[in-house]
Enzyme design. Structure first.
Site, short mmCIF file in Angstrom:
data_model
loop_
_atom_site.label_atom_id
_atom_site.label_comp_id
_atom_site.label_asym_id
_atom_site.label_seq_id
_atom_site.Cartn_x
_atom_site.Cartn_y
_atom_site.Cartn_z
N ARG A 120 18.36 32.87 -78.13
CA ARG A 120 17.70 34.14 -77.82
C ARG A 120 16.41 34.35 -78.60
NH1 ARG A 120 23.26 35.97 -77.60
NH2 ARG A 120 23.82 36.32 -75.42
N LYS A 142 1.57 33.25 -74.28
CA LYS A 142 2.02 32.92 -72.93
C LYS A 142 2.67 31.54 -72.95
CE LYS A 142 -0.93 35.59 -69.82
NZ LYS A 142 -1.91 35.51 -68.71
N GLU A 184 -12.82 26.29 -70.74
CA GLU A 184 -12.22 27.51 -71.30
C GLU A 184 -13.09 28.11 -72.40
OE1 GLU A 184 -9.75 29.13 -70.16
OE2 GLU A 184 -8.33 27.79 -69.16
N LYS A 226 -10.46 35.83 -77.72
CA LYS A 226 -9.12 35.94 -77.14
C LYS A 226 -8.21 36.82 -77.98
CE LYS A 226 -5.43 33.66 -74.77
NZ LYS A 226 -4.90 32.43 -74.13
N GLU A 236 -0.56 41.85 -70.55
CA GLU A 236 -1.36 41.93 -69.32
C GLU A 236 -0.95 43.13 -68.46
OE1 GLU A 236 -2.31 38.70 -65.94
OE2 GLU A 236 -2.49 37.93 -67.98
N ARG A 241 -6.38 41.87 -70.43
CA ARG A 241 -6.04 40.46 -70.58
C ARG A 241 -6.19 39.69 -69.28
NH1 ARG A 241 -1.15 37.64 -74.10
NH2 ARG A 241 -1.77 35.50 -73.59
N ASN A 245 -8.11 35.35 -66.96
CA ASN A 245 -7.73 34.51 -65.83
C ASN A 245 -8.91 34.16 -64.93
OD1 ASN A 245 -4.92 34.45 -66.43
ND2 ASN A 245 -4.69 36.49 -65.55
N HIS A 248 -8.88 31.16 -62.55
CA HIS A 248 -7.55 30.60 -62.48
C HIS A 248 -6.89 30.75 -61.11
CE1 HIS A 248 -8.19 30.37 -66.76
NE2 HIS A 248 -7.02 29.83 -66.96
N HIS A 252 -5.78 27.38 -59.84
CA HIS A 252 -4.38 27.00 -59.68
C HIS A 252 -4.10 26.50 -58.26
CE1 HIS A 252 -2.75 29.54 -63.30
NE2 HIS A 252 -3.37 28.44 -63.68
N HIS A 266 -6.38 20.74 -65.78
CA HIS A 266 -6.41 22.20 -65.71
C HIS A 266 -7.81 22.75 -65.95
CE1 HIS A 266 -5.24 26.36 -66.10
NE2 HIS A 266 -5.73 26.41 -67.33
#
Length: 364
Positions: A120, A142, A184, A226, A236, A241, A245, A248, A252, A266
């Protein structure tokens, strides 16, 4: 040495940046070891850096156990997640322990997610070894693995306890990986910092070629940007935030069409996606056409793709939009897009019609 705080209340942590830091990493890691063996998760491409880290820990009296995974995007999978968590349990990792993620974004994402669910939630430390991971994925919490339907669809927010960045490890990185990571870096200028974009235009060649000062400046500036955004909008929820992206959603879709493989890295996909976002914005009168061309020209100049064909993708708009339908940002049937009013003027638009995106992509 530069130390940048990520201010998140009880989940706050530091990002430490210094050339040669890896050989002294035990200075920061020993206090987290609790006198126990530290698990280090890495991939087969990072073995020289693993040797440096383990030697530093041994000298400091800290025992370590390495788990070496296959390199590549396919490692962000259910199968590797299961194997990793089983191995960490075999090693007796406790909730109070800290697992070390030594590698690029794939390792950081996988290890972070494994630590978010192991017993957990246990601690972890990011030691990113690619430019992309140093300026983006290692900061912000993330974590995820990929699914058949798309990229990063299974994951959790789980902040690291510490991020250690040694720019010198980039000296062993293949040029293609450096270029991909640079996408990036320049993203931060395109989002809200036109002065930094101009710096990138003037210094990208030196950065990519290995200039230490250019690399350290780019990394520190990117991490600070960042950290500021993550502190404002950790999960987000406010929209701040989401600006990270940029590129992206298009990117993606390109990665999905490439099968999430080394055929398209990427960062390369993000570069093409940012050019497409600016191109779409200009085509709809939101951004000056000159800004869109300036972005595309800069990406071409550093050897990054500036569109679908340049990314090596042969797919029509219908196919690419089909991939977008699985995007994790889909909300009530609507997919928000990051568009721009110009360089440094990125904004979130929730009114974009996917049919219009198909038409734009088909127009080339």
């Amino acid at each position: 040495m530069t130390t940048i705080p990520v201010s998140l209340g009880a989940r706050s942590y530091d990002v430490v940046i210094e050339a040669g830091l890896l050989a002294r990493a035990a200075d920061w890691l020993a206090p987290l070891s609790r006198g126990r063996t530290m698990a280090i998760v890495t991939d087969a491409n990072v073995l020289p850096h693993l040797a440096t880290l383990q030697a530093a820990l041994t000298t400091a009296g800290v025992a370590s156990e390495a788990i070496v995974l296959p390199p590549g995007e396919s490692t962000k999978s259910w199968a590797q997640l299961e194997a990793l968590t089983d191995r960490l349990l075999d090693l007796g990792v406790e909730r109070g322990d800290h697992v070390i993620a030594l590698g690029g974004g794939v390792i950081g994402d996988l290890v972070g997610f494994a630590c978010s669910i192991l017993k957990r939630g246990c601690g972890f430390v990011q030691i990113p070894t690619t430019l992309l991971a140093q300026v983006d994925s290692s900061v912000g919490g993330k974590t995820a693995i990929n699914a058949r339907a798309g990229k990063n669809l299974i994951g959790a927010f789980h902040q690291p306890a510490l991020v250690l960045i040694d720019p010198q490890v980039l000296d062993t990185l293949p040029l293609r990986q450096v270029r991909a990571g640079y996408a990036e870096v320049v993203k931060y200028g395109l989002i809200d910092d036109p002065v930094f974009f101009a710096w990138c235009e003037a210094n990208a060649a030196a950065l990519i070629a290995g200039d230490p000062a250019a690399r350290e400046h780019a990394i520190a500036h990117s991490v600070a940007a960042k950290a500021r955004i993550v502190a404002e909008d950790e999960r987000e929820t406010t929209g701040a935030r989401a600006l990270l992206n940029l590129g992206h959603t298009f990117g993606h879709a390109l990665e999905a069409e490439a099968g999430f493989s080394d055929r398209l890295l990427h960062g390369e996909a993000v570069a093409a996606g940012m050019a497409l976002a600016f191109g779409y914005s200009a085509a709809h009168g939101l951004a000056p056409a000159a800004d869109a061309e300036r972005v595309a020209a800069h990406l071409r100049a550093v050897g990054l793709p500036d569109g679908v064909a340049a990314a090596g993708i042969d797919a029509d708009g219908e196919t690419l939009v089909g991939h977008m339908l699985h995007d994790k940002k889909m909300d009530a049937g609507t997919l928000p897009f990051l568009l721009a009013r110009g360089i440094g003027g990125t904004f979130l638009d929730k009114s974009v019609e996917l049919a219009d995106v198909r038409t734009f992509l088909d127009a080339g």
